[in-house]
Write a protein that holds these residues in place. Structure first.
Motif, PDB file in Angstrom:
ATOM      1  N   GLN A 237     -43.215 -17.380 -21.616  1.00 17.53           N
ATOM      2  CA  GLN A 237     -43.583 -16.865 -22.928  1.00 17.53           C
ATOM      3  C   GLN A 237     -45.100 -16.888 -23.087  1.00 17.53           C
ATOM      4  OE1 GLN A 237     -40.838 -15.676 -24.964  1.00 17.53           O
ATOM      5  NE2 GLN A 237     -40.243 -15.894 -22.845  1.00 17.53           N
ATOM      6  N   GLY A 238     -45.596 -16.076 -24.001  1.00 20.60           N
ATOM      7  CA  GLY A 238     -47.024 -16.083 -24.299  1.00 20.60           C
ATOM      8  C   GLY A 238     -47.758 -14.906 -23.702  1.00 20.60           C
ATOM      9  N   ASP A 239     -49.051 -15.039 -23.615  1.00 22.90           N
ATOM     10  CA  ASP A 239     -49.948 -13.992 -23.138  1.00 22.90           C
ATOM     11  C   ASP A 239     -50.064 -14.069 -21.620  1.00 22.90           C
ATOM     12  OD1 ASP A 239     -52.088 -12.310 -22.532  1.00 22.90           O
ATOM     13  OD2 ASP A 239     -53.311 -12.997 -24.214  1.00 22.90           O
ATOM     14  N   LEU A 240     -49.707 -12.993 -20.930  1.00 19.85           N
ATOM     15  CA  LEU A 240     -49.772 -12.974 -19.470  1.00 19.85           C
ATOM     16  C   LEU A 240     -51.190 -13.180 -18.943  1.00 19.85           C
ATOM     17  CD1 LEU A 240     -47.414  -9.977 -18.595  1.00 19.85           C
ATOM     18  CD2 LEU A 240     -46.940 -12.407 -18.385  1.00 19.85           C
ATOM     19  N   HIS A 241     -52.176 -12.776 -19.720  1.00 20.18           N
ATOM     20  CA  HIS A 241     -53.570 -12.876 -19.273  1.00 20.18           C
ATOM     21  C   HIS A 241     -54.165 -14.256 -19.535  1.00 20.18           C
ATOM     22  CE1 HIS A 241     -53.408  -8.645 -18.458  1.00 20.18           C
ATOM     23  NE2 HIS A 241     -52.960  -8.436 -19.690  1.00 20.18           N
ATOM     24  N   ASN A 242     -53.478 -15.051 -20.335  1.00 19.96           N
ATOM     25  CA  ASN A 242     -53.895 -16.423 -20.638  1.00 19.96           C
ATOM     26  C   ASN A 242     -52.686 -17.339 -20.525  1.00 19.96           C
ATOM     27  OD1 ASN A 242     -56.766 -15.983 -21.603  1.00 19.96           O
ATOM     28  ND2 ASN A 242     -55.638 -14.571 -22.920  1.00 19.96           N
ATOM     29  N   PRO A 243     -52.170 -17.526 -19.309  1.00 24.05           N
ATOM     30  CA  PRO A 243     -50.944 -18.305 -19.145  1.00 24.05           C
ATOM     31  C   PRO A 243     -51.089 -19.744 -19.639  1.00 24.05           C
ATOM     32  CG  PRO A 243     -51.897 -17.741 -17.007  1.00 24.05           C
ATOM     33  CD  PRO A 243     -52.718 -17.074 -18.048  1.00 24.05           C
ATOM     34  N   LYS A 244     -50.034 -20.192 -20.272  1.00 24.93           N
ATOM     35  CA  LYS A 244     -49.918 -21.554 -20.805  1.00 24.93           C
ATOM     36  C   LYS A 244     -50.973 -21.880 -21.854  1.00 24.93           C
ATOM     37  CE  LYS A 244     -47.167 -23.368 -17.108  1.00 24.93           C
ATOM     38  NZ  LYS A 244     -46.852 -24.494 -16.267  1.00 24.93           N
ATOM     39  N   GLU A 245     -51.464 -20.840 -22.527  1.00 19.08           N
ATOM     40  CA  GLU A 245     -52.393 -21.021 -23.639  1.00 19.08           C
ATOM     41  C   GLU A 245     -51.664 -20.657 -24.934  1.00 19.08           C
ATOM     42  OE1 GLU A 245     -55.554 -22.163 -23.672  1.00 19.08           O
ATOM     43  OE2 GLU A 245     -55.410 -22.539 -21.516  1.00 19.08           O
ATOM     44  N   ALA A 246     -51.729 -21.536 -25.914  1.00 23.56           N
ATOM     45  CA  ALA A 246     -51.044 -21.284 -27.184  1.00 23.56           C
ATOM     46  C   ALA A 246     -51.941 -20.589 -28.194  1.00 23.56           C
ATOM     47  CB  ALA A 246     -50.533 -22.601 -27.766  1.00 23.56           C
ATOM     48  N   ASP A 247     -53.227 -20.838 -28.103  1.00 22.03           N
ATOM     49  CA  ASP A 247     -54.165 -20.294 -29.086  1.00 22.03           C
ATOM     50  C   ASP A 247     -54.742 -18.972 -28.581  1.00 22.03           C
ATOM     51  OD1 ASP A 247     -53.803 -22.493 -30.813  1.00 22.03           O
ATOM     52  OD2 ASP A 247     -55.144 -23.676 -29.546  1.00 22.03           O
ATOM     53  N   VAL A 248     -53.902 -17.954 -28.616  1.00 25.81           N
ATOM     54  CA  VAL A 248     -54.291 -16.613 -28.179  1.00 25.81           C
ATOM     55  C   VAL A 248     -54.108 -15.660 -29.358  1.00 25.81           C
ATOM     56  CG1 VAL A 248     -53.799 -16.970 -25.732  1.00 25.81           C
ATOM     57  CG2 VAL A 248     -51.976 -16.211 -27.248  1.00 25.81           C
TER      58      VAL A 248
ATOM     59  N   TRP B 214     -48.441 -24.984 -26.228  1.00 22.56           N
ATOM     60  CA  TRP B 214     -47.841 -23.854 -25.518  1.00 22.56           C
ATOM     61  C   TRP B 214     -46.349 -24.105 -25.281  1.00 22.56           C
ATOM     62  CZ3 TRP B 214     -45.389 -23.567 -20.771  1.00 22.56           C
ATOM     63  CH2 TRP B 214     -45.011 -22.276 -20.393  1.00 22.56           C
ATOM     64  N   SER B 215     -46.012 -25.301 -24.849  1.00 24.31           N
ATOM     65  CA  SER B 215     -44.601 -25.636 -24.600  1.00 24.31           C
ATOM     66  C   SER B 215     -43.775 -25.533 -25.873  1.00 24.31           C
ATOM     67  CB  SER B 215     -44.470 -27.046 -24.009  1.00 24.31           C
ATOM     68  OG  SER B 215     -45.043 -27.100 -22.724  1.00 24.31           O
ATOM     69  N   LYS B 216     -44.319 -26.020 -26.979  1.00 25.46           N
ATOM     70  CA  LYS B 216     -43.596 -25.968 -28.251  1.00 25.46           C
ATOM     71  C   LYS B 216     -43.391 -24.523 -28.712  1.00 25.46           C
ATOM     72  CE  LYS B 216     -44.809 -30.520 -30.011  1.00 25.46           C
ATOM     73  NZ  LYS B 216     -45.456 -31.279 -31.075  1.00 25.46           N
ATOM     74  N   LYS B 217     -44.435 -23.708 -28.617  1.00 27.59           N
ATOM     75  CA  LYS B 217     -44.307 -22.302 -29.017  1.00 27.59           C
ATOM     76  C   LYS B 217     -43.345 -21.561 -28.090  1.00 27.59           C
ATOM     77  CE  LYS B 217     -47.792 -20.039 -30.950  1.00 27.59           C
ATOM     78  NZ  LYS B 217     -49.123 -19.445 -31.204  1.00 27.59           N
ATOM     79  N   SER B 218     -43.417 -21.858 -26.809  1.00 27.89           N
ATOM     80  CA  SER B 218     -42.521 -21.222 -25.844  1.00 27.89           C
ATOM     81  C   SER B 218     -41.078 -21.615 -26.103  1.00 27.89           C
ATOM     82  CB  SER B 218     -42.910 -21.613 -24.411  1.00 27.89           C
ATOM     83  OG  SER B 218     -44.152 -21.083 -24.074  1.00 27.89           O
ATOM     84  N   LEU B 219     -40.866 -22.879 -26.379  1.00 29.71           N
ATOM     85  CA  LEU B 219     -39.522 -23.378 -26.662  1.00 29.71           C
ATOM     86  C   LEU B 219     -38.938 -22.698 -27.896  1.00 29.71           C
ATOM     87  CD1 LEU B 219     -37.463 -25.364 -25.581  1.00 29.71           C
ATOM     88  CD2 LEU B 219     -38.545 -27.146 -26.933  1.00 29.71           C
TER      89      LEU B 219
END
Length: 131
Positions: free
Chosen positions: A47-58, A112-117
């Motif tokens: 989950q998230g931004d492919l260009h900023n992997p494992k970043e929550a603040d995108v 990032w983990s929390k948002k992905s979850l």
């Protein structure tokens, strides 16, 4: 069968963006990629931004769905590997892949983990409703 020698109808695994799928080659004539028809999911996309992997603040945290059953996508040739064995049902493989992704994130405290979850749990409900 060696990597790079696939033909239409061959069963393969294909990495697409951050997901891994089992499928079949439907077009092997392209110089840089194979056209692959998805038949099952091995690894659910991150989950998230492919260009900023494992970043929550995108700027935009994307909810990334798995490719659909029989959806076709171009996959770079180096991301396609031979597959042998029984192909699981798409629905069952999708449920198992999202469950594994959720299990890997449970208990982690980073943003990032929390948002992905949260995103994956929404997808899990959506996938179940469409089965």
């Amino acid at each position: 069968m060696t990597v790079g020698s696939f033909k239409a109808g061959d069963q393969v695994t294909a990495f697409y963006k951050t997901g891994k799928y089992i499928g079949e080659i439907t077009d092997a004539s392209r110089p840089q990629s194979y056209l692959v028809r998805v038949l099952a999911v091995e690894k659910h996309p991150m989950q998230g931004d492919l260009h900023n992997p494992k970043e929550a603040d995108v700027l935009m945290f994307h909810q990334r769905k798995a490719l659909a059953f029989r959806e076709q996508t171009n996959v770079p040739k180096n991301m396609v590997k031979p597959y042998s064995g029984d192909i699981p049902s798409y629905g069952q493989s999708l449920q198992e892949a999202v469950a594994r992704a959720i299990q890997e994130l449970e208990g982690k405290e980073d943003r990032w983990s929390k948002k992905s979850l949260e995103s994956l749990r929404e997808l899990e409900k959506e996938y179940s409703a469409n089965q």
